[in-house]
Design a protein around this motif. Sequence first.
Motif, PDB file in Angstrom:
ATOM      1  N   ARG A  35     -10.941  -1.377   0.426  1.00  0.00           N
ATOM      2  CA  ARG A  35     -10.028  -2.473   0.796  1.00  0.00           C
ATOM      3  C   ARG A  35      -9.403  -2.975  -0.483  1.00  0.00           C
ATOM      4  O   ARG A  35      -9.884  -3.922  -1.113  1.00  0.00           O
ATOM      5  CB  ARG A  35     -10.788  -3.589   1.518  1.00  0.00           C
ATOM      6  N   THR A  36      -8.307  -2.365  -0.869  1.00  0.00           N
ATOM      7  CA  THR A  36      -7.778  -2.604  -2.207  1.00  0.00           C
ATOM      8  C   THR A  36      -7.494  -4.072  -2.495  1.00  0.00           C
ATOM      9  O   THR A  36      -7.714  -4.540  -3.610  1.00  0.00           O
ATOM     10  CB  THR A  36      -6.492  -1.778  -2.423  1.00  0.00           C
ATOM     11  N   ASP A  37      -7.012  -4.809  -1.491  1.00  0.00           N
ATOM     12  CA  ASP A  37      -6.690  -6.214  -1.772  1.00  0.00           C
ATOM     13  C   ASP A  37      -7.949  -6.998  -2.131  1.00  0.00           C
ATOM     14  O   ASP A  37      -7.970  -7.779  -3.088  1.00  0.00           O
ATOM     15  CB  ASP A  37      -5.968  -6.851  -0.570  1.00  0.00           C
TER      16      ASP A  37
ATOM     17  N   TYR B 208     -15.981  -2.938  -1.977  1.00  0.00           N
ATOM     18  CA  TYR B 208     -14.732  -3.006  -1.227  1.00  0.00           C
ATOM     19  C   TYR B 208     -13.667  -2.084  -1.809  1.00  0.00           C
ATOM     20  O   TYR B 208     -12.469  -2.350  -1.698  1.00  0.00           O
ATOM     21  CB  TYR B 208     -14.214  -4.451  -1.197  1.00  0.00           C
ATOM     22  N   ALA B 209     -14.098  -0.989  -2.450  1.00  0.00           N
ATOM     23  CA  ALA B 209     -13.136  -0.097  -3.108  1.00  0.00           C
ATOM     24  C   ALA B 209     -12.068   0.393  -2.126  1.00  0.00           C
ATOM     25  O   ALA B 209     -10.926   0.643  -2.520  1.00  0.00           O
ATOM     26  CB  ALA B 209     -13.870   1.093  -3.728  1.00  0.00           C
TER      27      ALA B 209
ATOM     28  N   SER C 283     -10.862  -5.678  -3.245  1.00  0.00           N
ATOM     29  CA  SER C 283     -11.405  -5.139  -4.485  1.00  0.00           C
ATOM     30  C   SER C 283     -10.684  -5.759  -5.692  1.00  0.00           C
ATOM     31  O   SER C 283     -11.306  -6.179  -6.675  1.00  0.00           O
ATOM     32  CB  SER C 283     -11.228  -3.626  -4.482  1.00  0.00           C
ATOM     33  N   LEU C 284      -9.342  -5.856  -5.565  1.00  0.00           N
ATOM     34  CA  LEU C 284      -8.579  -6.440  -6.683  1.00  0.00           C
ATOM     35  C   LEU C 284      -8.915  -7.916  -6.876  1.00  0.00           C
ATOM     36  O   LEU C 284      -8.875  -8.412  -7.998  1.00  0.00           O
ATOM     37  CB  LEU C 284      -7.079  -6.292  -6.426  1.00  0.00           C
TER      38      LEU C 284
ATOM     39  N   SER D 213       3.878  -3.879  -8.008  1.00  0.00           N
ATOM     40  CA  SER D 213       3.542  -3.543  -6.624  1.00  0.00           C
ATOM     41  C   SER D 213       4.785  -3.056  -5.875  1.00  0.00           C
ATOM     42  O   SER D 213       4.752  -2.040  -5.174  1.00  0.00           O
ATOM     43  CB  SER D 213       2.971  -4.765  -5.905  1.00  0.00           C
TER      44      SER D 213
ATOM     45  N   VAL E 288      -3.792 -10.289  -2.204  1.00  0.00           N
ATOM     46  CA  VAL E 288      -5.090 -10.290  -2.907  1.00  0.00           C
ATOM     47  C   VAL E 288      -5.708 -11.683  -2.835  1.00  0.00           C
ATOM     48  O   VAL E 288      -6.906 -11.850  -2.550  1.00  0.00           O
ATOM     49  CB  VAL E 288      -4.914  -9.835  -4.371  1.00  0.00           C
TER      50      VAL E 288
ATOM     51  N   VAL F 181       0.572   1.029  -3.212  1.00  0.00           N
ATOM     52  CA  VAL F 181      -0.537   1.459  -4.078  1.00  0.00           C
ATOM     53  C   VAL F 181      -1.319   0.239  -4.581  1.00  0.00           C
ATOM     54  O   VAL F 181      -2.537   0.181  -4.481  1.00  0.00           O
ATOM     55  CB  VAL F 181       0.001   2.263  -5.279  1.00  0.00           C
ATOM     56  N   ILE F 182      -0.577  -0.735  -5.126  1.00  0.00           N
ATOM     57  CA  ILE F 182      -1.212  -1.965  -5.596  1.00  0.00           C
ATOM     58  C   ILE F 182      -0.835  -3.073  -4.616  1.00  0.00           C
ATOM     59  O   ILE F 182       0.344  -3.357  -4.430  1.00  0.00           O
ATOM     60  CB  ILE F 182      -0.722  -2.349  -7.009  1.00  0.00           C
TER      61      ILE F 182
END
Lengths: 246, 254
Positions: free
Chosen positions: B216-218, B213-214, B220-221, B22, B40, B33-34
Motif C-alpha cells: 500500500r504505497t501511500d 504496508y509495502a 508505506s510512504l 508524482s 499519503v 508510481v509515487i
Amino acid sequence: MISVEALRIEYGRGRRHTLAVEEVSFRVEDGESVALIGPSGCGKTSILLAIDGIIRPASGRIIIRGEEVRGVRRDVAFITQDAGLLPWKTVRQNAELALRLQRRPREGIQEILRSLGLGGFENRYPAELSEGMRRRVGIARALALRPEVFLMDEPMANLDTLTRERIQEIILRLWHMYRFTGLLVTHDIEEAVFLGQRIIILSPRPARVVEVIENPGMGEAEYRRSEEFYRVVARAREILKSLEEK
Amino acid sequence: MRQALHYLVAAFAIFFLWALASFVLEQVKGWPVIPYPWSVAAAGIEYLPQWGSAFASSARRFFLSLILAFATGLPLGLLVGASERLHRWFSPLIYLLYPIPPIALLFFLYMAFGVGEGVKVVTVSLTLFFQVLVAAIGAARNISPSYILAVRTAGANALQLHRHVILPAVLPEVFTAARVSVGLGITMLYIAETKLGLLGGPGSGLGVFIETYAMRTDLSLSGVVGLAFLGLLFYTFLEILERWLCRWKYVGKG
C-alpha cells in the motif's frame, strides 16, 4: 620573600633533552616588585612556573615566605600571558574561578570587578569583551585570591600601546594598594623599567642571571616620562643587545 | 522564530516537488508510481494509531540509544583524549573498531541480546557511541594549553580540570558529531527493526510499519515521512540542548 637558589630546569629525556634554566639564583623581598627580562624563549616562563609549583626543578630550591615550594600555593597568584579566560564562563565566573577551585568563599568579587572598571559586565562572556577588558578579568581572578605573591607572565603581551600602558598603570596602582610581592616576566624593556624596582636580566637559553639593574625611581605613573627612566631603559637595552651579539 | 519559518518554507517546497514528481511519473508511466502527498497524509491519518505507535517505538529506541551513547562515549572520550598515555594505548583499538558498521555484527548481536528491544537499542547506540567517542577524543586533544595552564596555576586537581575545562571545551564538537550522526543512526535503526522480518506487527516501529504496508504505497510512504520527522525531532532536540549547554558559543550571534 621569594628565594630562588641555584635553580636548574630541564625538559625531556634522551635526544629531546633541553636545559631551559641553568643555575639561576635571586631574591625578591617582601613587598618588592621585580622584573625578569630576557630574550624570547630564554626560560623566563619556566622560572615563573617553577616558582608557582607547576613544574619541578631538576635541582635547586625555591622558598616562598620560609616554605619550600612543592605545588600550587594559596598565597601565590599567577597571571598568564593571555589572561587564560575560559570562554564558556562569564566575567564573574572567570573572576571567581581560582577561589572556587581552592574551595574558598567567593567574596569581594563585585568590588574587585568594579575597581577594575568591569562593573556592569559581570554576566558577559569573554567573546563580548575587548582584549584590554579580558586582561583586567585575568587580573581580577588573581586579585580575588588576596595573594601575598603575584607572579605575572607577560600580562601585557600583544596589546596596543595605550591599552598596555593602561594595564601597567593598573598593576602599579594595585601594587601600591596591596603591597604584594611582585615578580613580572616580560621581554618589553620599558615595561620592565616601569614596573620593576630591580630588573634581572637573563641570558639566552639556558637562562642565567647576567646582570641586575637597580631602578629606585619607579613607582609613579609619571616615571615613564622622566630622564632617569630613559637612562635605565638605555642601559638595559645595551646589555640585552650585547647578549644577542655574543 | 525565523528558523521555524525556514522549516515551513522547506516543507512547502518538498510538498510541491513531491506532488510534481508524482504528477510527472504518472504521466510518463501511465500509473501512479509515487502517491500524491495528500493521499499519503490521508493514509497516515487513517492508520494513525498504528503510525503513532510505530513512531513512538522508534523514537523511544533512538532516545535510549542516544543517552547510552553519550553516557559511555563522552566520559571515555574525555579520559582518552586528555591523557597522552591512554591515548597511545587506546586509540589504535578505537580506530580499528570505529569503521565497523554494527549492522555487520547484527547476527552476533541477536545472539547476545535476543530479538527484542535490547538489540535495536544496542545497535543504534554502538553507532552513535563511536561518533561521540571519536569527536570527544579529537576535541579533547585540541584544547588550548592556555586554558589548562590557567586552571592549573589556580590549583585545579584532575577532576576540576575535566569539569571546568575539558568537558565544556569538548561539548560543542560532540553535539555537532551527534547531530550529523542522526541520519546514520536512523539507518541503523531501520535495518535493526526490519532484519528479522515483520516481528511485532506494524505498530512496533517505523521500519516494520514501512515494510508491512509495502504493497500500500501511500501508507508505506507515510512511514517514510515518519522517519523524516524522527530525524528532524532528534536534530532539533540536540540543537536546543547545545544552545542551552553551550550558550557561550552563540553570544553576539543572535
